[in-house]
Write a protein that holds these residues in place. Structure first.
Motif, PDB file in Angstrom:
ATOM      1  N   UNK A 114       0.853  -1.187   0.000  1.00 16.47           N
ATOM      2  CA  UNK A 114       0.000   0.000   0.000  1.00 16.47           C
ATOM      3  C   UNK A 114       0.884   1.230   0.000  1.00 16.47           C
ATOM      4  N   UNK A 115       0.827   2.072  -1.035  1.00 20.24           N
ATOM      5  CA  UNK A 115       1.647   3.286  -1.043  1.00 20.24           C
ATOM      6  C   UNK A 115       1.304   4.178   0.143  1.00 20.24           C
ATOM      7  N   UNK A 116       2.299   4.890   0.636  1.00 14.33           N
ATOM      8  CA  UNK A 116       2.083   5.757   1.788  1.00 14.33           C
ATOM      9  C   UNK A 116       1.053   6.834   1.517  1.00 14.33           C
ATOM     10  N   UNK A 117       1.079   7.412   0.316  1.00 15.03           N
ATOM     11  CA  UNK A 117       0.124   8.466  -0.005  1.00 15.03           C
ATOM     12  C   UNK A 117      -1.299   7.934  -0.096  1.00 15.03           C
ATOM     13  N   UNK A 118      -1.469   6.621  -0.340  1.00 12.66           N
ATOM     14  CA  UNK A 118      -2.813   6.046  -0.389  1.00 12.66           C
ATOM     15  C   UNK A 118      -3.477   6.095   0.967  1.00 12.66           C
ATOM     16  N   UNK A 119      -2.696   6.244   2.028  1.00 13.37           N
ATOM     17  CA  UNK A 119      -3.265   6.395   3.367  1.00 13.37           C
ATOM     18  C   UNK A 119      -3.732   7.824   3.587  1.00 13.37           C
ATOM     19  N   UNK A 120      -2.963   8.775   3.083  1.00 17.57           N
ATOM     20  CA  UNK A 120      -3.297  10.175   3.299  1.00 17.57           C
ATOM     21  C   UNK A 120      -4.480  10.630   2.461  1.00 17.57           C
ATOM     22  N   UNK A 121      -4.581  10.140   1.267  1.00 19.90           N
ATOM     23  CA  UNK A 121      -5.568  10.695   0.352  1.00 19.90           C
ATOM     24  C   UNK A 121      -6.997  10.596   0.868  1.00 19.90           C
ATOM     25  N   UNK A 122      -7.510   9.421   1.240  1.00 21.44           N
ATOM     26  CA  UNK A 122      -8.878   9.384   1.774  1.00 21.44           C
ATOM     27  C   UNK A 122      -9.028  10.152   3.073  1.00 21.44           C
ATOM     28  N   UNK A 123      -7.931  10.203   3.859  1.00 20.20           N
ATOM     29  CA  UNK A 123      -7.995  10.965   5.108  1.00 20.20           C
ATOM     30  C   UNK A 123      -8.175  12.460   4.827  1.00 20.20           C
ATOM     31  N   UNK A 124      -7.460  12.961   3.822  1.00 16.42           N
ATOM     32  CA  UNK A 124      -7.622  14.363   3.431  1.00 16.42           C
ATOM     33  C   UNK A 124      -9.031  14.605   2.901  1.00 16.42           C
ATOM     34  N   UNK A 125      -9.547  13.663   2.124  1.00 16.95           N
ATOM     35  CA  UNK A 125     -10.913  13.800   1.619  1.00 16.95           C
ATOM     36  C   UNK A 125     -11.909  13.938   2.766  1.00 16.95           C
ATOM     37  N   UNK A 126     -11.733  13.116   3.780  1.00 15.87           N
ATOM     38  CA  UNK A 126     -12.667  13.131   4.909  1.00 15.87           C
ATOM     39  C   UNK A 126     -12.527  14.415   5.714  1.00 15.87           C
ATOM     40  N   UNK A 127     -11.297  14.789   6.031  1.00 14.88           N
ATOM     41  CA  UNK A 127     -11.072  15.935   6.912  1.00 14.88           C
ATOM     42  C   UNK A 127     -11.435  17.262   6.248  1.00 14.88           C
ATOM     43  N   UNK A 128     -11.334  17.353   4.950  1.00 11.84           N
ATOM     44  CA  UNK A 128     -11.646  18.618   4.286  1.00 11.84           C
ATOM     45  C   UNK A 128     -13.146  18.866   4.172  1.00 11.84           C
ATOM     46  N   UNK A 657      -5.780  -0.965   5.332  1.00 12.91           N
ATOM     47  CA  UNK A 657      -6.644  -1.897   6.035  1.00 12.91           C
ATOM     48  C   UNK A 657      -7.864  -1.264   6.646  1.00 12.91           C
ATOM     49  N   UNK A 658      -7.789   0.021   6.980  1.00 15.54           N
ATOM     50  CA  UNK A 658      -8.926   0.669   7.621  1.00 15.54           C
ATOM     51  C   UNK A 658      -9.957   1.218   6.620  1.00 15.54           C
ATOM     52  N   UNK A 659      -9.681   1.051   5.326  1.00 16.18           N
ATOM     53  CA  UNK A 659     -10.580   1.563   4.301  1.00 16.18           C
ATOM     54  C   UNK A 659     -11.202   0.393   3.552  1.00 16.18           C
ATOM     55  N   UNK A 660     -12.522   0.302   3.604  1.00 18.31           N
ATOM     56  CA  UNK A 660     -13.251  -0.748   2.900  1.00 18.31           C
ATOM     57  C   UNK A 660     -13.996  -0.114   1.729  1.00 18.31           C
ATOM     58  N   UNK A 661     -13.671  -0.584   0.540  1.00 16.98           N
ATOM     59  CA  UNK A 661     -14.290  -0.032  -0.660  1.00 16.98           C
ATOM     60  C   UNK A 661     -15.442  -0.916  -1.119  1.00 16.98           C
ATOM     61  N   UNK A 662     -16.558  -0.242  -1.468  1.00 13.51           N
ATOM     62  CA  UNK A 662     -17.716  -0.938  -2.016  1.00 13.51           C
ATOM     63  C   UNK A 662     -18.089  -0.245  -3.317  1.00 13.51           C
ATOM     64  N   UNK A 663     -17.979  -0.976  -4.402  1.00 13.31           N
ATOM     65  CA  UNK A 663     -18.240  -0.400  -5.717  1.00 13.31           C
ATOM     66  C   UNK A 663     -19.547  -0.942  -6.269  1.00 13.31           C
ATOM     67  N   UNK A 664     -20.355  -0.027  -6.810  1.00 11.08           N
ATOM     68  CA  UNK A 664     -21.627  -0.390  -7.405  1.00 11.08           C
ATOM     69  C   UNK A 664     -21.611  -0.176  -8.911  1.00 11.08           C
ATOM     70  N   UNK A 665     -22.653  -0.669  -9.551  1.00 13.06           N
ATOM     71  CA  UNK A 665     -22.785  -0.549 -11.008  1.00 13.06           C
ATOM     72  C   UNK A 665     -23.697   0.596 -11.407  1.00 13.06           C
ATOM     73  N   UNK A 666     -24.024   1.451 -10.448  1.00 11.55           N
ATOM     74  CA  UNK A 666     -24.892   2.588 -10.754  1.00 11.55           C
ATOM     75  C   UNK A 666     -26.334   2.292 -10.430  1.00 11.55           C
ATOM     76  N   UNK A 667     -26.967   3.207  -9.694  1.00  9.53           N
ATOM     77  CA  UNK A 667     -28.356   3.034  -9.316  1.00  9.53           C
ATOM     78  C   UNK A 667     -29.312   3.537 -10.384  1.00  9.53           C
ATOM     79  N   UNK A 668     -30.622   3.331 -10.176  1.00  8.64           N
ATOM     80  CA  UNK A 668     -31.612   3.725 -11.196  1.00  8.64           C
ATOM     81  C   UNK A 668     -31.736   5.226 -11.384  1.00  8.64           C
ATOM     82  N   UNK A 669     -31.326   6.013 -10.383  1.00  5.50           N
ATOM     83  CA  UNK A 669     -31.496   7.465 -10.481  1.00  5.50           C
ATOM     84  C   UNK A 669     -30.224   8.184 -10.917  1.00  5.50           C
ATOM     85  N   UNK A 670     -29.152   7.454 -11.185  1.00  9.25           N
ATOM     86  CA  UNK A 670     -27.870   8.109 -11.455  1.00  9.25           C
ATOM     87  C   UNK A 670     -27.900   8.909 -12.755  1.00  9.25           C
ATOM     88  N   UNK A 671     -28.297   8.266 -13.845  1.00  4.95           N
ATOM     89  CA  UNK A 671     -28.266   8.951 -15.138  1.00  4.95           C
ATOM     90  C   UNK A 671     -29.242  10.115 -15.154  1.00  4.95           C
TER      91      UNK A 671
END
Length: 859
Positions: A114-128, A657-671
């Motif tokens: 896991x790259x070191x910056x991969x830890x900071x990036x979501x943390x910055x997203x959350x804190x900002x 390890x503390x980040x769990x990703x859940x990817x979807x295929x797009x909901x009915x209201x997205x488009x």
């Protein structure tokens, strides 16, 4: 790495977020430039938030930089201090103390792969995120020294790259629509001001206007023609009855001359109208044109109150909004407006001459002047037989029948000859004669033969006198009545074939044509020209916007493929440890696909209504491009592509390890949501063009509006990447006519958003389970190594916890049931794709040192 404003959450797409700075390394730009750019970045609402990423051992050295962040007034600062594995103490200046500032100490705890910056990036997203930023700052004010080590557990709900590209492609197609060959618009589908220009009707206020005054040239011709037709009709009624045949009542009537006069007067009237049509024209009715028409007998009123030039553009705007409100894409709306432009374009009164010829051309005048024969008496055999029968009946009177029978035949022949002499198609002086036939000879021969046969029969039968008298009387009466009937029928037939009354119909059609021409080609000329030019300008603008959307709204895959084929493709840079380092530059390397700096977002106050965002990304915009390229400056525009600075990392990059990703295929209201955002933004772009169209439709500058559409596409795509479009577009405060968008409130008011599950296709149940009210420290992962645990406070009551969830995750029909068991202190964020727990663990009192100003060195 070079210090700069991080393009993580720019103010435009996500207003109110903290401005991010990275001061960890020095490079091409010094720290002063980074701070200056951060201070210039607008932050609405008066709240000034700064999220600073810095090295833990340089907090004191950067004291002056932190002080400058508060130089324009109170500011709130959260410092994300990145420490080395061997750090055991933290020194900070007084500037980073609560309540205005706080420090989160994150140790270099890079996991395997896991790259070191991969830890900071979501943390910055959350804190900002402003809600999380404020909650974290309040929590830091409650811990010792205002310094804590974060322990986190985060769930990320997002789309797969394929789903994101597919949704974006469908959204752009929904905005632009396919190419349509032609549109159609009727008077019933447009506002009243435009309907008058389509149906060629006459405004009600002009219904009583006298367009051709009797004293004028055309009006006098009209009156003369009408009188000629009236005289011909009057003569016809005098001739067609018994008096016309048996008396001299019809001798003074000259129907052929009257019809000839009708044709001449009609021709003169047509010539006068054609002269008026050819003399006046143009796209604007001037006083000179009015004078020319007045000389030719056409009197024009003032422009009616039902229509005006000033009301055309508002009507076009309402029509455009109505078509967009019905869900028509840009190209379909453009096709309708093009049809409107073609139908309302002024063609000039000279173009009406063809219609005038069709109404009263030489052919119709020739038919009116034609001489038609007068025929009476029916077929000749029938006349012979009928007359013979009547003569036979008169001849049965004994003795007298020898004279009465043939006399009846002579009477019938005489009446037929009288019809021929007084036929209506012959002038009394014989100048005009259409000829005729009345069957006198068959009647004469039939009467003579029948009379002789009847006389012989009467002599043989020897009928009484009274029977012979009755038979003779009936016979004579029948001959006279049949002659009158044949006369009336023949006159009516000849009149129908000559049809002089057609001149009245022609006069009415010409008058209607004059009124239509006067209203739409003369009186409405300027209005029609303005409508046609305005509709054409809007149609061209919409087509240009559609082409721009097609060109700049390409799917992600196409952009990434094009970039991979270029010279910039290559392996990521190698860090000091020898492993691939996923740096901020790597996340931003796709920014060129989205434009370069100010060129991509628009420059100056015209871009988004204010010019406060110009220096958001860089404090050195004046540096030449070549120098910036040579220095490998990261592009100032945030890349919303997957893996860009504002998007999720590529799926191939492992998550901490503390980040769990859940990817979807797009909901009915997205488009539908994306299309609605693009349509709303397009309507707001069009709001800027109406004033220019009102002034001069031909001078409409399409480039500026197309540039704004590019910005809209970038902004919408950025929100799609950041939080799957769960956050609404930024509110547009520069509406020039808010009332005009009332009918499109469902499009322009985008504050009501679907829930996250309908956008991503991922249910929010896992987030609800994570945020149960029970406080379990084991659910989070501390961002430090095992060797740093002894630096932390072991007082369980000293830690503070922030639970955060995007507001979009609790929207929806089942939202209340899902979140019923969660804690009441959950922070509901307005944007973002992350939800989770941020636990702030304080440090021991002897670990943190506060350095006063005189002890601090220069930065």
């Amino acid at each position: 790495m070079s210090p700069r404003v991080l393009p993580v959450l720019p103010e435009r797409p996500l207003p109110g977020h903290a401005v991010c700075l990275d001061l960890r390394t020095s490079g091409t730009y010094d720290s002063d430039d980074a701070v200056r750019a951060a201070l210039d970045a607008p932050q609405p609402g008066g709240d000034r938030r700064f999220l600073v990423v810095d090295e833990a051992d340089r907090l004191v050295a950067h004291q002056l930089l932190y002080e400058r962040l508060s130089s324009y007034g109170p500011a709130h600062v959260v410092c994300l201090a990145v420490g080395a594995r061997g750090d055991r103490t933290l020194s900070r200046s007084l500037t980073l103390r609560p309540p205005a500032a706080g420090v989160l100490w994150v140790f270099d705890s890079t996991e395997d792969g896991v790259p070191g910056e991969a830890v900071l990036r979501p943390l910055v997203d959350v804190l900002s995120t402003p809600e999380v930023f404020d909650a974290v700052l309040r929590a830091l004010g409650e811990v010792v020294h205002g310094v804590a080590v974060p322990a986190v557990r985060v769930l990320e709900h997002d789309l797969t790259d394929e789903a994101r590209a597919r949704a974006w492609r469908q959204a752009v197609e929904g905005l632009t629509g396919p190419e349509v060959p032609a549109g159609n618009v009727s008077a019933e589908q447009v506002p009243g001001a435009l309907a008058l220009l389509l149906d060629e009707g006459v405004p009600r206020s002009l219904s009583g206007h006298q367009w051709l005054p009797p004293q004028g040239r055309a009006g006098s011709r009209l009156t003369a023609c009408d009188e000629a037709v009236g005289e011909a009709v009057e003569g016809f009624h005098r001739v067609r009855g018994p008096a016309g045949l048996l008396t001299g009542a019809g001798r003074a009537v000259d129907l052929p001359a009257d019809i000839e006069r009708v044709a001449e007067e009609l021709d003169r009237f047509r010539t006068a109208v054609a002269d008026a049509f050819g003399a006046a024209g143009g796209t604007r009715l001037t006083a000179e044109h009015r004078g020319v028409l007045r000389d030719r007998g056409v009197e024009l009123p003032e422009l009616p109150r039902e229509i005006s030039r000033a009301g055309i553009v508002p009507a076009l705007r309402d029509l455009t909004h109505d078509l967009i409100g019905k869900g028509l894409p840009l190209r379909s709306v453009a096709a309708r407006l093009s049809s409107l432009s073609a139908r309302t374009a002024p063609v000039g009164s000279a173009a009406r001459l063809a219609r005038l010829d069709a109404i009263c051309g030489p052919e119709r005048l020739r038919r009116l002047r034609a001489r038609h024969p007068f025929t009476a008496g029916g077929s000749r055999p029938a006349a012979f037989a009928v007359t013979g029968l009547l003569a036979l009946l008169a001849g049965v009177w004994p003795v007298l029948g020898w004279g009465l029978g043939p006399a009846v035949g002579v009477l019938a022949a005489g009446l037929a000859h009288l019809m021929l002499r007084r036929r209506p198609n012959r002038s009394p002086d014989g100048r005009i004669d259409g000829g005729g036939a009345t069957g006198a000879a068959p009647r004469l021969f039939g009467g003579l033969l029948g009379g002789l046969v009847g006389a012989g029969l009467g002599q043989f039968l020897g009928l009484p006198v009274w029977a012979g008298a009755v038979a003779a009387t009936v016979s004579v009466a029948a001959v006279v009545l049949l002659a009158l009937r044949d006369w009336t029928r023949a006159v009516d037939d000849w009149w129908a074939r000559a049809d002089p009354e057609e001149a009245w119909r022609i006069l009415r059609e010409i008058q209607a044509l004059v009124v239509t021409t006067a209203v739409h080609d003369w009186l409405f000329a300027e209005v029609r020209h303005h409508c046609s030019a305005g509709a054409g300008a809007v149609a061209g603008l919409l087509r240009g916007l559609a082409e721009t959307a097609d060109a700049h709204g390409q799917p992600y895959a196409a952009r990434k493929t094009r970039k991979a084929d270029g010279p910039e493709a290559g392996p990521p840079p190698v860090g000091e440890t020898g492993t691939a380092s996923w740096s901020w530059e790597d996340w931003r390397d796709d920014a060129d696909d989205w434009g370069n700096g100010a060129e991509a977002w628009g420059d100056g106050p015209e871009a988004w209504g204010d010019g406060a965002e110009e220096d958001l990304w860089s404090g050195s915009a004046e540096e030449p491009r070549a120098d910036r390229t040579a220095a490998q400056e990261p592009p100032p525009f945030p890349s919303p592509d997957p893996g860009g600075a504002d998007g999720p990392p590529p799926l191939s990059v492992p998550a901490p390890g503390w980040l769990e990703r859940r990817y979807g295929d797009g909901g009915p209201a997205l488009v539908d949501t994306l299309v609605g955002d693009l349509v709303a933004g397009t309507v707001l772009i069009l709001d800027r063009c109406w004033a220019g169209i009102e002034r001069d439709p031909g001078a409409l500058a399409r480039a500026g509006h197309e540039q704004r559409l590019t910005e809209l596409l970038d902004e919408t795509r950025l929100r799609l990447v950041r939080d799957v479009a769960a956050s609404p577009p930024p509110r547009y405060e520069g509406l020039r006519d808010p009332d005009a968008l009332t009918s499109l409130a469902a499009f322009t008011d985008r504050s009501d958003r679907p829930d996250a599950a309908r956008l991503t296709g991922v249910a929010a149940d896992a987030v609800a389970l994570l945020l149960l009210a029970e406080d379990d420290p084991g659910r989070t992962v501390a961002l430090c190594g095992p060797e740093h645990l002894r630096l932390l406070s072991h007082d369980p009551m000293a830690a503070r916890q922030v639970r955060f969830v995007p507001e979009a995750m609790r929207r929806g029909a089942a939202g209340d049931d899902i979140w019923r068991g969660t804690a009441e202190d959950v922070v509901w964020t307005g944007a973002g794709r992350h939800a989770g727990i941020l636990r702030l663990v304080p440090l021991r009192a002897d670990v943190v040192h506060t350095v006063r100003a005189e002890e601090a060195g220069e930065p």
